[in-house]
Scaffold this active site. Structure first.
Site, PDB file in Angstrom:
ATOM      1  N   TRP A 145      -7.207   4.133   5.864  1.00 42.21           N
ATOM      2  CA  TRP A 145      -8.613   3.828   5.595  1.00 42.21           C
ATOM      3  C   TRP A 145      -9.020   2.431   6.065  1.00 42.21           C
ATOM      4  O   TRP A 145     -10.201   2.127   6.126  1.00 42.21           O
ATOM      5  CB  TRP A 145      -8.887   3.925   4.076  1.00 42.21           C
ATOM      6  CG  TRP A 145      -7.903   3.118   3.281  1.00 42.21           C
ATOM      7  CD1 TRP A 145      -6.748   3.592   2.721  1.00 42.21           C
ATOM      8  CD2 TRP A 145      -7.913   1.714   3.030  1.00 42.21           C
ATOM      9  NE1 TRP A 145      -6.054   2.557   2.131  1.00 42.21           N
ATOM     10  CE2 TRP A 145      -6.755   1.388   2.308  1.00 42.21           C
ATOM     11  CE3 TRP A 145      -8.817   0.686   3.343  1.00 42.21           C
ATOM     12  CZ2 TRP A 145      -6.449   0.097   1.890  1.00 42.21           C
ATOM     13  CZ3 TRP A 145      -8.510  -0.607   2.935  1.00 42.21           C
ATOM     14  CH2 TRP A 145      -7.348  -0.897   2.223  1.00 42.21           C
ATOM     15  N   ASN A 146      -8.063   1.557   6.364  1.00 38.45           N
ATOM     16  CA  ASN A 146      -8.465   0.149   6.559  1.00 38.45           C
ATOM     17  C   ASN A 146      -9.141  -0.113   7.900  1.00 38.45           C
ATOM     18  O   ASN A 146      -9.909  -1.068   8.026  1.00 38.45           O
ATOM     19  CB  ASN A 146      -7.288  -0.807   6.299  1.00 38.45           C
ATOM     20  CG  ASN A 146      -6.164  -0.655   7.285  1.00 38.45           C
ATOM     21  OD1 ASN A 146      -6.042   0.373   7.957  1.00 38.45           O
ATOM     22  ND2 ASN A 146      -5.330  -1.658   7.377  1.00 38.45           N
ATOM     23  N   LYS A 169      -5.777  14.106  10.713  1.00 38.44           N
ATOM     24  CA  LYS A 169      -6.089  13.987   9.280  1.00 38.44           C
ATOM     25  C   LYS A 169      -6.382  12.518   8.989  1.00 38.44           C
ATOM     26  O   LYS A 169      -5.492  11.672   8.987  1.00 38.44           O
ATOM     27  CB  LYS A 169      -4.914  14.428   8.396  1.00 38.44           C
ATOM     28  CG  LYS A 169      -5.359  14.547   6.933  1.00 38.44           C
ATOM     29  CD  LYS A 169      -4.243  14.306   5.926  1.00 38.44           C
ATOM     30  CE  LYS A 169      -4.225  12.951   5.294  1.00 38.44           C
ATOM     31  NZ  LYS A 169      -5.399  12.508   4.544  1.00 38.44           N
ATOM     32  N   ALA A 171      -7.727   9.281   6.496  1.00 33.21           N
ATOM     33  CA  ALA A 171      -7.540   8.951   5.082  1.00 33.21           C
ATOM     34  C   ALA A 171      -8.652   9.595   4.263  1.00 33.21           C
ATOM     35  O   ALA A 171      -9.806   9.666   4.709  1.00 33.21           O
ATOM     36  CB  ALA A 171      -7.566   7.442   4.897  1.00 33.21           C
ATOM     37  N   GLY A 222       0.076   3.946   8.604  1.00 42.42           N
ATOM     38  CA  GLY A 222      -0.060   3.849   7.152  1.00 42.42           C
ATOM     39  C   GLY A 222       1.104   3.058   6.585  1.00 42.42           C
ATOM     40  O   GLY A 222       1.737   2.269   7.295  1.00 42.42           O
ATOM     41  N   SER A 223       1.393   3.301   5.328  1.00 41.77           N
ATOM     42  CA  SER A 223       2.424   2.500   4.653  1.00 41.77           C
ATOM     43  C   SER A 223       3.831   2.894   5.115  1.00 41.77           C
ATOM     44  O   SER A 223       4.069   4.036   5.529  1.00 41.77           O
ATOM     45  CB  SER A 223       2.302   2.707   3.145  1.00 41.77           C
ATOM     46  OG  SER A 223       2.491   4.070   2.849  1.00 41.77           O
ATOM     47  N   GLU A 244       3.191   3.540  12.937  1.00 47.34           N
ATOM     48  CA  GLU A 244       2.598   2.194  12.816  1.00 47.34           C
ATOM     49  C   GLU A 244       2.541   1.906  11.329  1.00 47.34           C
ATOM     50  O   GLU A 244       1.683   2.441  10.617  1.00 47.34           O
ATOM     51  CB  GLU A 244       1.177   2.187  13.416  1.00 47.34           C
ATOM     52  CG  GLU A 244       1.134   2.426  14.908  1.00 47.34           C
ATOM     53  CD  GLU A 244       1.596   1.232  15.725  1.00 47.34           C
ATOM     54  OE1 GLU A 244       1.686   0.124  15.185  1.00 47.34           O
ATOM     55  OE2 GLU A 244       1.879   1.422  16.915  1.00 47.34           O
ATOM     56  N   LEU A 245       3.467   1.073  10.839  1.00 46.04           N
ATOM     57  CA  LEU A 245       3.633   0.965   9.379  1.00 46.04           C
ATOM     58  C   LEU A 245       3.255  -0.420   8.854  1.00 46.04           C
ATOM     59  O   LEU A 245       2.548  -1.173   9.510  1.00 46.04           O
ATOM     60  CB  LEU A 245       5.072   1.358   9.027  1.00 46.04           C
ATOM     61  CG  LEU A 245       5.521   2.715   9.620  1.00 46.04           C
ATOM     62  CD1 LEU A 245       6.968   3.009   9.287  1.00 46.04           C
ATOM     63  CD2 LEU A 245       4.627   3.855   9.138  1.00 46.04           C
ATOM     64  N   CYS A 278      -2.804  -4.591   8.442  1.00 45.75           N
ATOM     65  CA  CYS A 278      -1.341  -4.615   8.536  1.00 45.75           C
ATOM     66  C   CYS A 278      -0.847  -5.887   9.201  1.00 45.75           C
ATOM     67  O   CYS A 278       0.306  -6.269   9.013  1.00 45.75           O
ATOM     68  CB  CYS A 278      -0.857  -3.395   9.312  1.00 45.75           C
ATOM     69  SG  CYS A 278      -1.718  -3.234  10.872  1.00 45.75           S
ATOM     70  N   GLU A 378       4.041  -6.510   0.618  1.00 46.86           N
ATOM     71  CA  GLU A 378       2.732  -6.564   1.289  1.00 46.86           C
ATOM     72  C   GLU A 378       1.642  -6.671   0.217  1.00 46.86           C
ATOM     73  O   GLU A 378       1.524  -5.778  -0.622  1.00 46.86           O
ATOM     74  CB  GLU A 378       2.572  -5.269   2.106  1.00 46.86           C
ATOM     75  CG  GLU A 378       1.534  -5.334   3.187  1.00 46.86           C
ATOM     76  CD  GLU A 378       1.428  -4.013   3.972  1.00 46.86           C
ATOM     77  OE1 GLU A 378       1.858  -2.953   3.489  1.00 46.86           O
ATOM     78  OE2 GLU A 378       0.868  -4.067   5.090  1.00 46.86           O
TER      79      GLU A 378
HETATM   80  P1  NAP Z   1      -0.945   5.377   3.165  1.00 43.76           P
HETATM   81  O1  NAP Z   1      -1.108   5.499   1.707  1.00 43.76           O
HETATM   82  O2  NAP Z   1       0.418   5.446   3.730  1.00 43.76           O
HETATM   83  O3  NAP Z   1      -1.897   6.492   3.808  1.00 43.76           O
HETATM   84  C1  NAP Z   1      -2.028   6.653   5.191  1.00 43.76           C
HETATM   85  C2  NAP Z   1      -2.310   8.113   5.509  1.00 43.76           C
HETATM   86  O4  NAP Z   1      -1.227   8.913   5.037  1.00 43.76           O
HETATM   87  C3  NAP Z   1      -3.571   8.658   4.840  1.00 43.76           C
HETATM   88  O5  NAP Z   1      -4.179   9.596   5.700  1.00 43.76           O
HETATM   89  C4  NAP Z   1      -3.011   9.356   3.610  1.00 43.76           C
HETATM   90  O6  NAP Z   1      -3.800  10.433   3.146  1.00 43.76           O
HETATM   91  C5  NAP Z   1      -1.695   9.893   4.126  1.00 43.76           C
HETATM   92  N1  NAP Z   1      -0.722  10.061   3.047  1.00 43.76           N
HETATM   93  C6  NAP Z   1      -0.621   9.356   1.886  1.00 43.76           C
HETATM   94  N2  NAP Z   1       0.395   9.812   1.144  1.00 43.76           N
HETATM   95  C7  NAP Z   1       0.961  10.834   1.834  1.00 43.76           C
HETATM   96  C8  NAP Z   1       2.041  11.700   1.593  1.00 43.76           C
HETATM   97  N3  NAP Z   1       2.772  11.619   0.484  1.00 43.76           N
HETATM   98  N4  NAP Z   1       2.351  12.639   2.514  1.00 43.76           N
HETATM   99  C9  NAP Z   1       1.632  12.726   3.635  1.00 43.76           C
HETATM  100  N5  NAP Z   1       0.574  11.930   3.942  1.00 43.76           N
HETATM  101  C10 NAP Z   1       0.244  10.986   3.061  1.00 43.76           C
HETATM  102  O7  NAP Z   1      -1.551   4.005   3.715  1.00 43.76           O
HETATM  103  P2  NAP Z   1      -2.993   3.380   3.439  1.00 43.76           P
HETATM  104  O8  NAP Z   1      -3.019   2.833   2.058  1.00 43.76           O
HETATM  105  O9  NAP Z   1      -4.054   4.335   3.854  1.00 43.76           O
HETATM  106  O10 NAP Z   1      -3.016   2.196   4.518  1.00 43.76           O
HETATM  107  C11 NAP Z   1      -2.476   0.954   4.270  1.00 43.76           C
HETATM  108  C12 NAP Z   1      -1.103   0.829   4.922  1.00 43.76           C
HETATM  109  O11 NAP Z   1      -1.199   1.113   6.316  1.00 43.76           O
HETATM  110  C13 NAP Z   1      -0.552  -0.584   4.832  1.00 43.76           C
HETATM  111  O12 NAP Z   1       0.813  -0.526   4.525  1.00 43.76           O
HETATM  112  C14 NAP Z   1      -0.773  -1.135   6.246  1.00 43.76           C
HETATM  113  O13 NAP Z   1       0.094  -2.174   6.596  1.00 43.76           O
HETATM  114  C15 NAP Z   1      -0.576   0.088   7.074  1.00 43.76           C
HETATM  115  N6  NAP Z   1      -1.234  -0.035   8.383  1.00 43.76           N
HETATM  116  C16 NAP Z   1      -0.462  -0.188   9.487  1.00 43.76           C
HETATM  117  C17 NAP Z   1      -1.065  -0.355  10.734  1.00 43.76           C
HETATM  118  C18 NAP Z   1      -0.241  -0.543  11.962  1.00 43.76           C
HETATM  119  O14 NAP Z   1      -0.797  -0.431  13.057  1.00 43.76           O
HETATM  120  N7  NAP Z   1       1.049  -0.828  11.853  1.00 43.76           N
HETATM  121  C19 NAP Z   1      -2.457  -0.340  10.840  1.00 43.76           C
HETATM  122  C20 NAP Z   1      -3.221  -0.168   9.678  1.00 43.76           C
HETATM  123  C21 NAP Z   1      -2.591  -0.004   8.454  1.00 43.76           C
HETATM  124  P3  NAP Z   1      -4.785  10.281   1.878  1.00 43.76           P
HETATM  125  O15 NAP Z   1      -5.727   9.214   2.234  1.00 43.76           O
HETATM  126  O16 NAP Z   1      -5.382  11.627   1.779  1.00 43.76           O
HETATM  127  O17 NAP Z   1      -3.906   9.914   0.708  1.00 43.76           O
END
Ligand code: NAP
Length: 475
Positions: A145-146, A169, A171, A222-223, A244-245, A278, A378
């Protein structure tokens, strides 16, 4: 709305999903919420479309991406406002993100035409060796979502340019920006099934994406925690993966740096998107002899940042995405103060008139130490902890993180030191006197548990291609 095989679908098997504004708590829209059933349909549509799409010329694929970029460019203000309303960042930043998202579409519209193979000298006179590039196949993309628009185009533009078809898919907090991207694809007449949108429950949708053998590529942002889970889930069908975590960026300031520029840079890197990126700085390391003056200068400027609803003029910092994000920030500050950090400014949750959102005051902490949670976890919020170091060796040793390796920053005016730091920092991205390195033409990505693969530039498209080795015997 879901978008499957070129059709908008207004009802989902899992009912509906309310979209709320994190600045006000108000419901701004309701969208269809899907599950496994729709995901399977979308994957089948993408599989059927793949046979057609991979045979289009690069020029044809490029034209669709250009047209989608053009459509979005006509609507930048409207798209930026949607981002702000669904996730809170100030509209000025949302506009920057939208322009970056369009840059990815345009960059890969160009790069589609530059997918070159190789010829390799053979060891036998009667043999010829070719390496040709082929699209991986059906690609499932999962985004956070960020950066609700740029993270989408950074994945699906190179995938489509390479000849892959996509199921996305986004966020659940930010489906509206995703719908806006798909409106562009629909308007420009993208062939059915080439790009499909599933807004839905993560476990079912992503569970199907990772289990389904028709999906050949998973690209996730994502995370780290969820990324690891998707890696495990993708193992059974041995999919190609890009991850990309999370990150934990150090920001190192030497006593030979331009101090004012370093302060400005630390603020830009730390407080962008309320600290929810991130590559946001999570630890500021300042050389001992300038740490007090740096902290003082930084706190003076940070106090002037305006917190509020991102739709209002002059707001620098919007709300955090939700209550859990706010609680994590509160916990990190509480823990740091208990372990000896001093608050130079901020350090509290804010209640803003007419806004019921999750606001936290931009915070500068002096005297941070390695034992604090903020030194290793983080934070994803507007908190800048200042640590100190004696010399270059200590800076390197403290800056390199056991787990994360996404982005690091270093401020110095000494060129030799800049090169030494660039080489010693174990990170995928290093900003030397540059707090905002992201750009469409450069490879973005991390090492260690910050990820696998790169997005952006000529590197990003390779993630969606396979090398086919062809050996031809002439006699
Ligand atoms: P997240 O909780 O990991 O969610 C990311 C995506 O994964 C969302 O679409 C989410 O869906 C889905 N998801 C969540 N739980 C899941 C599960 N158990 N099984 C399958 N899919 C699942 O991360 P976030 O809070 O949205 O984003 C923040 C994180 O992203 C931070 O750690 C940040 O550092 C990282 N990030 C990394 C980069 C990069 O380029 N390295 C860029 C941006 C952000 P729902 O929304 O439906 O739960």
């Amino acid at each position: 709305m879901l978008y499957i095989n070129g059709e908008w679908i207004k009802t989902g098997s899992k009912g509906t999903l309310p979209v709320t504004n994190p600045a006000t708590g108000e419901k701004i829209e309701t969208v269809a919420y899907a599950g496994q059933e729709e995901t399977r349909k979308a994957i089948t549509a993408a599989e059927q479309a793949f046979e057609y799409w991979k045979k289009r010329t690069a020029k044809e694929r490029s034209a669709y991406l250009y047209q989608a970029a053009h459509y979005l460019r006509q609507r930048v203000d409207e798209l930026a406002e949607t981002i702000t309303r669904e996730m809170g960042k100030p509209v000025r930043e949302a506009k920057g993100e939208t322009l970056l998202a369009i840059d990815y579409l345009e960059w890969y519209a160009e790069e589609a035409k530059r997918i070159y193979g190789d010829t390799i000298p053979a060891s036998h006179a009667d043999k010829r060796i070719l390496v040709i590039k082929e699209p991986v196949g059906v690609t499932a993309a999962v985004t956070p979502w960020n950066f609700p628009i740029a993270m989408i185009t950074r994945k699906i533009a190179p995938a489509m340019a390479a000849g892959c078809t996509v199921v996305l898919k986004p966020a659940s907090a930010t489906p509206l920006s995703a719908i806006n991207v798909f409106k562009a694809f629909d308007e420009v007449g993208l062939p059915p099934g080439v790009a499909n949108l599933i807004i839905g429950t993560a476990s079912e949708v992503v569970g199907e994406m990772t289990a389904n053998p028709k999906v050949r590529k998973i690209t996730f942002t994502g995370s780290t925690e969820v990324g690891k889970q998707l890696l495990r889930q993708s193992a059974d069908t041995v999919k190609k993966v890009s991850m990309e975590l999370g990150g934990h960026a150090p920001f190192i300031v030497f006593n030979d740096a331009d101090l004012d520029q370093a302060v400005e840079g630390a603020i830009a890197s730390k407080f962008r998107n309320a600290g929810q990126t991130c590559i946001c700085t999570n630890r500021i390391y300042v050389q001992e002899d300038i740490a007090d003056v740096f902290g003082h200068k930084m706190a003076e400027k940070v106090k002037a940042l305006k917190v509020g609803n991102g739709l209002e003029d002059q707001v620098d910092i919007g709300p955090l995405i939700d209550r859990f994000a706010l609680e994590k920030v509160e916990d990190h500050v509480r823990d740091a103060v208990q372990k000896g950090a001093r608050i130079l400014c901020g350090g509290e949750t804010l209640v803003i008139a007419d806004a019921k959102g999750y606001f936290y005051a931009p915070t500068v902490l002096q005297g941070a130490t390695e034992e604090m949670k903020i030194a290793s976890e983080e934070t994803f919020g507007p908190v800048a902890p200042i640590f100190t170091f004696k010399d270059e060796q200590e800076a390197i040793q403290k800056a390199n993180h056991d787990t994360y390796g996404l982005a690091a920053y270093c401020y110095t005016q000494n060129m030799k030191r800049a090169f030494q730091m660039m080489e010693a920092l174990e990170y995928g991205i290093v900003g030397i006197n540059d707090p905002i390195p992201t750009t469409a033409q450069a490879p973005f990505g991390g090492v260690k548990e910050s990820g696998i693969g790169r997005e952006g530039g000529k590197y990003g498209i390779q993630e969606y291609l396979e090398d086919k080795f062809v050996s031809i015997k002439l006699d």
